[in-house]
Design an enzyme around this catalytic site. Structure first.
Site, short mmCIF file in Angstrom:
data_model
loop_
_atom_site.label_atom_id
_atom_site.label_comp_id
_atom_site.label_asym_id
_atom_site.label_seq_id
_atom_site.Cartn_x
_atom_site.Cartn_y
_atom_site.Cartn_z
N SER A 183 0.84 -1.20 0.00
CA SER A 183 0.00 0.00 0.00
C SER A 183 0.88 1.25 0.00
O SER A 183 1.61 1.49 -0.95
CB SER A 183 -0.97 -0.03 1.18
OG SER A 183 -1.92 1.00 1.09
N HIS B 35 -8.31 0.71 -0.48
CA HIS B 35 -8.16 -0.22 -1.60
C HIS B 35 -9.51 -0.79 -2.07
O HIS B 35 -9.56 -1.87 -2.67
CB HIS B 35 -7.18 -1.35 -1.24
CG HIS B 35 -5.81 -0.83 -0.96
ND1 HIS B 35 -4.98 -0.37 -1.96
CD2 HIS B 35 -5.13 -0.66 0.20
CE1 HIS B 35 -3.85 0.06 -1.43
NE2 HIS B 35 -3.92 -0.09 -0.12
#
Length: 304
Positions: free
Chosen positions: A90, A195
């Site tokens: 991430s 996400h």
């Protein structure tokens, strides 16, 4: 001879005091923090003294974790350890991109600050969260998510561990649904549905930010969260879309092993990624670097 991977920690790994030992021990690590401090005053104090509540705010978490990630990797490089491949989880992908030489330390920090602000803003528009699902296959978790309108699988971490994101008013029902199907789900202490499609606006805005930045080709092979494959020429769209797309971590690790990686070093706070890699492939060597002691252990281990 096997290849070494540097992997960069993501959001959720933060803790009070992170990075201070590296700052005191390594001049290369100190440079990372000092650059960040000039751009965003107060960053060093947040890392070293910030409360868990302060560090949990996305707009603070991401710049601080980025600094510790990049500082740990810089200290490894200073100690003579080189990586053949890079990957970040991430926000860690921005630190990995920076370490690859695609952007400067300054530009990378500015990017992570912009990313954090946009994701914070997106999180404040909805009441959403995330949960870790254990003991079920990826396919089963996807099927269970399809039973809900606003629950999405977002992090494919390793066998038997998938993180989902969605609206809070559906998460409790989803957690019960997981239990009914033989699994276990635990809410995560995060500030949004990262996400997932709920981050689409942030992803679009971040692509605009990236459009104004010059990004070179990585000098070290860099694996994408989105594709689980090395970045090609299309860096900016992948880096932006990553914000609202699943992190394909297990597949990326498997692809790196297939490409010859046999040593993985987590650069940044905690040992989350190191633990995941050990579960994905117990035959590889795994280290983490978050302070002077773990740095020295990793340097010795990588040299063997």
């Amino acid at each position: 001879m096997g290849k070494i991977v540097f992997m960069f920690s993501g959001q959720g790994a933060q803790y009070t005091g992170m990075g201070k030992a590296l700052y005191d021990f390594s001049s290369a690590a100190r440079e990372v923090f000092d650059i960040a401090e000039k751009i965003r005053p107060g960053t060093i104090e947040q890392c070293f003294s910030g409360s868990s509540e302060e560090l949990a705010v996305t707009e603070n978490t991401q710049p601080c974790v980025y600094c510790v990630d990049l500082a740990a990797a810089a200290a490894l490089k200073e100690a003579g350890i080189s990586a053949s491949m890079l990957a970040g989880f991430s926000l860690g992908e921005v630190a990995a991109l920076t370490f690859s030489g695609a952007v400067s330390y300054e530009e990378g920090f500015k990017l992570v600050c912009a990313r954090a602000k946009l994701m914070q803003q997106a999180s404040e528009t909805i009441s959403a969260g995330m949960a870790a699902v254990l003991k079920l296959s990826d396919e089963k978790v996807i099927t269970l998510c399809n039973d809900f309108d606003n629950i999405h699988p977002v992090n494919f971490n390793c066998d038997g561990q998938v993180v989902v994101a969605g609206l809070k008013d559906q998460l409790d029902g989803f957690i019960a649904h997981v239990k009914e199907n033989g699994g276990r789900a635990m809410p995560l202490k995060v500030g949004g549905a990262f996400h997932s499609p709920f981050m689409a606006g942030a992803a679009e805005a971040f692509e605009d930010v990236l459009g104004a930045v010059s990004i070179a080709q990585p000098q070290v092979t860099l694996y994408s969260n989105l594709t689980a494959k090395p970045y090609g020429e299309e860096i900016k769209p992948l880096l932006a879309k990553q914000i609202c797309s699943p992190v394909m971590w297990r597949r990326a690790v498997e692809n790196m092993v297939e490409a010859g990686a046999d040593t993985f070093v987590e650069a940044g706070p905690g040992k989350t990624l190191a633990g995941l890699v050990s579960r994905i492939n117990p035959d590889v060597k795994v280290f983490n670097v978050e302070d002077s002691e773990s740095l020295q252990a990793a340097v010795e281990g990588c040299a063997k």
